[in-house]
Design a protein around this motif. Sequence first.
Motif, PDB file in Angstrom:
ATOM      1  N   ASP A  44      39.994  36.748  36.848  1.00  0.00           N
ATOM      2  CA  ASP A  44      41.352  37.116  36.433  1.00  0.00           C
ATOM      3  C   ASP A  44      41.424  38.579  36.011  1.00  0.00           C
ATOM      4  O   ASP A  44      42.359  39.280  36.357  1.00  0.00           O
ATOM      5  CB  ASP A  44      41.829  36.216  35.295  1.00  0.00           C
ATOM      6  CG  ASP A  44      42.045  34.786  35.730  1.00  0.00           C
ATOM      7  OD1 ASP A  44      42.537  34.580  36.861  1.00  0.00           O
ATOM      8  OD2 ASP A  44      41.722  33.873  34.954  1.00  0.00           O
ATOM      9  N   ARG A  45      40.429  39.020  35.261  1.00  0.00           N
ATOM     10  CA  ARG A  45      40.431  40.418  34.819  1.00  0.00           C
ATOM     11  C   ARG A  45      40.379  41.382  35.998  1.00  0.00           C
ATOM     12  O   ARG A  45      40.971  42.456  35.953  1.00  0.00           O
ATOM     13  CB  ARG A  45      39.297  40.682  33.836  1.00  0.00           C
ATOM     14  CG  ARG A  45      39.588  40.158  32.435  1.00  0.00           C
ATOM     15  CD  ARG A  45      38.622  40.712  31.387  1.00  0.00           C
ATOM     16  NE  ARG A  45      37.236  40.610  31.769  1.00  0.00           N
ATOM     17  CZ  ARG A  45      36.455  39.557  31.562  1.00  0.00           C
ATOM     18  NH1 ARG A  45      36.932  38.501  30.956  1.00  0.00           N
ATOM     19  NH2 ARG A  45      35.188  39.580  31.948  1.00  0.00           N
ATOM     20  N   LEU A 101      38.609  28.166  37.519  1.00  0.00           N
ATOM     21  CA  LEU A 101      37.861  29.199  36.788  1.00  0.00           C
ATOM     22  C   LEU A 101      38.656  29.758  35.604  1.00  0.00           C
ATOM     23  O   LEU A 101      38.284  30.772  35.027  1.00  0.00           O
ATOM     24  CB  LEU A 101      37.479  30.341  37.739  1.00  0.00           C
ATOM     25  CG  LEU A 101      36.614  29.947  38.933  1.00  0.00           C
ATOM     26  CD1 LEU A 101      36.392  31.142  39.856  1.00  0.00           C
ATOM     27  CD2 LEU A 101      35.299  29.353  38.483  1.00  0.00           C
ATOM     28  N   ASP A 102      39.734  29.076  35.238  1.00  0.00           N
ATOM     29  CA  ASP A 102      40.580  29.523  34.126  1.00  0.00           C
ATOM     30  C   ASP A 102      39.816  29.362  32.811  1.00  0.00           C
ATOM     31  O   ASP A 102      39.355  28.273  32.478  1.00  0.00           O
ATOM     32  CB  ASP A 102      41.859  28.696  34.092  1.00  0.00           C
ATOM     33  CG  ASP A 102      42.879  29.175  33.078  1.00  0.00           C
ATOM     34  OD1 ASP A 102      42.579  30.106  32.304  1.00  0.00           O
ATOM     35  OD2 ASP A 102      43.989  28.620  33.066  1.00  0.00           O
ATOM     36  N   THR A 103      39.677  30.453  32.076  1.00  0.00           N
ATOM     37  CA  THR A 103      38.969  30.426  30.789  1.00  0.00           C
ATOM     38  C   THR A 103      39.906  30.532  29.589  1.00  0.00           C
ATOM     39  O   THR A 103      39.439  30.593  28.454  1.00  0.00           O
ATOM     40  CB  THR A 103      37.940  31.573  30.725  1.00  0.00           C
ATOM     41  OG1 THR A 103      38.627  32.822  30.866  1.00  0.00           O
ATOM     42  CG2 THR A 103      36.876  31.426  31.802  1.00  0.00           C
ATOM     43  N   SER A 133      45.121  33.231  36.696  1.00  0.00           N
ATOM     44  CA  SER A 133      46.081  34.068  37.418  1.00  0.00           C
ATOM     45  C   SER A 133      46.555  33.402  38.705  1.00  0.00           C
ATOM     46  O   SER A 133      47.116  34.051  39.576  1.00  0.00           O
ATOM     47  CB  SER A 133      45.459  35.432  37.738  1.00  0.00           C
ATOM     48  OG  SER A 133      44.314  35.275  38.572  1.00  0.00           O
ATOM     49  N   ILE A 134      46.385  32.094  38.816  1.00  0.00           N
ATOM     50  CA  ILE A 134      46.743  31.368  40.029  1.00  0.00           C
ATOM     51  C   ILE A 134      48.208  31.565  40.424  1.00  0.00           C
ATOM     52  O   ILE A 134      48.535  31.579  41.605  1.00  0.00           O
ATOM     53  CB  ILE A 134      46.398  29.863  39.901  1.00  0.00           C
ATOM     54  CG1 ILE A 134      46.479  29.177  41.273  1.00  0.00           C
ATOM     55  CG2 ILE A 134      47.263  29.185  38.841  1.00  0.00           C
ATOM     56  CD1 ILE A 134      45.872  27.786  41.284  1.00  0.00           C
ATOM     57  N   ALA A 139      50.720  32.625  44.867  1.00  0.00           N
ATOM     58  CA  ALA A 139      52.184  32.625  44.754  1.00  0.00           C
ATOM     59  C   ALA A 139      52.873  32.086  46.000  1.00  0.00           C
ATOM     60  O   ALA A 139      53.816  31.289  45.895  1.00  0.00           O
ATOM     61  CB  ALA A 139      52.687  34.029  44.441  1.00  0.00           C
ATOM     62  N   TRP A 140      52.453  32.504  47.183  1.00  0.00           N
ATOM     63  CA  TRP A 140      53.118  32.051  48.419  1.00  0.00           C
ATOM     64  C   TRP A 140      52.975  30.538  48.579  1.00  0.00           C
ATOM     65  O   TRP A 140      53.934  29.852  48.953  1.00  0.00           O
ATOM     66  CB  TRP A 140      52.578  32.786  49.640  1.00  0.00           C
ATOM     67  CG  TRP A 140      52.998  34.221  49.661  1.00  0.00           C
ATOM     68  CD1 TRP A 140      52.184  35.315  49.543  1.00  0.00           C
ATOM     69  CD2 TRP A 140      54.332  34.736  49.774  1.00  0.00           C
ATOM     70  NE1 TRP A 140      52.921  36.466  49.577  1.00  0.00           N
ATOM     71  CE2 TRP A 140      54.248  36.148  49.721  1.00  0.00           C
ATOM     72  CE3 TRP A 140      55.586  34.151  49.900  1.00  0.00           C
ATOM     73  CZ2 TRP A 140      55.365  36.971  49.804  1.00  0.00           C
ATOM     74  CZ3 TRP A 140      56.695  34.976  49.988  1.00  0.00           C
ATOM     75  CH2 TRP A 140      56.578  36.355  49.930  1.00  0.00           C
ATOM     76  N   ASP A 141      51.806  30.004  48.311  1.00  0.00           N
ATOM     77  CA  ASP A 141      51.591  28.560  48.420  1.00  0.00           C
ATOM     78  C   ASP A 141      52.447  27.799  47.404  1.00  0.00           C
ATOM     79  O   ASP A 141      53.030  26.762  47.719  1.00  0.00           O
ATOM     80  CB  ASP A 141      50.113  28.217  48.191  1.00  0.00           C
ATOM     81  CG  ASP A 141      49.200  28.839  49.231  1.00  0.00           C
ATOM     82  OD1 ASP A 141      49.598  28.943  50.410  1.00  0.00           O
ATOM     83  OD2 ASP A 141      48.084  29.226  48.850  1.00  0.00           O
TER      84      ASP A 141
END
Length: 153
Positions: A44-45, A101-103, A133-134, A139-141
């Motif tokens: 994400d970073r 992988l969201d922390t 940051s999904i 975003a398109w999906d």
Amino acid sequence: MHPDVEGMIAAVEKDAVGFEQYFSQIATPEGLWQLIIGMSGECDRLLYESDTFSKAYQRALQEGFAQGAQGYARDLVNSLRIWTVKPEEINVPVDLWYGGLDTSTVHSPDFGATLASRLPNASHTIDPEAGGSILWTRAWDILAKLKSHVSGI
């Protein structure tokens, strides 16, 4: 659940109005940016701190707080308090997206599994390669899935 989140929930249960007033006085776009960066994992970073995204996201935060933090504080209180509707009664399609992988300590600790089990018409997507940051990376999906629920488009 992370102790910080448990503490905020307890504070909202005790005095939602007071919590909202307090939070609207201390929340800033810079503080929210630092919170996001501090909770984010490496994947994400990499996105958040990239030059183009960083500038656009921080500008959006500045604009979002331009009239104060009251809206953000209200949204936070609404998300932390007991819902007035039971998830089992929500019959419209609901799409839940999570990055494996969201922390972040403030996102769902079970990646939405409990919520998905309570919503009768939920689709539950966990992308094992994505982080918090999904919303931006898929975003398109996500938008295509939302669009699929609307007839005539």
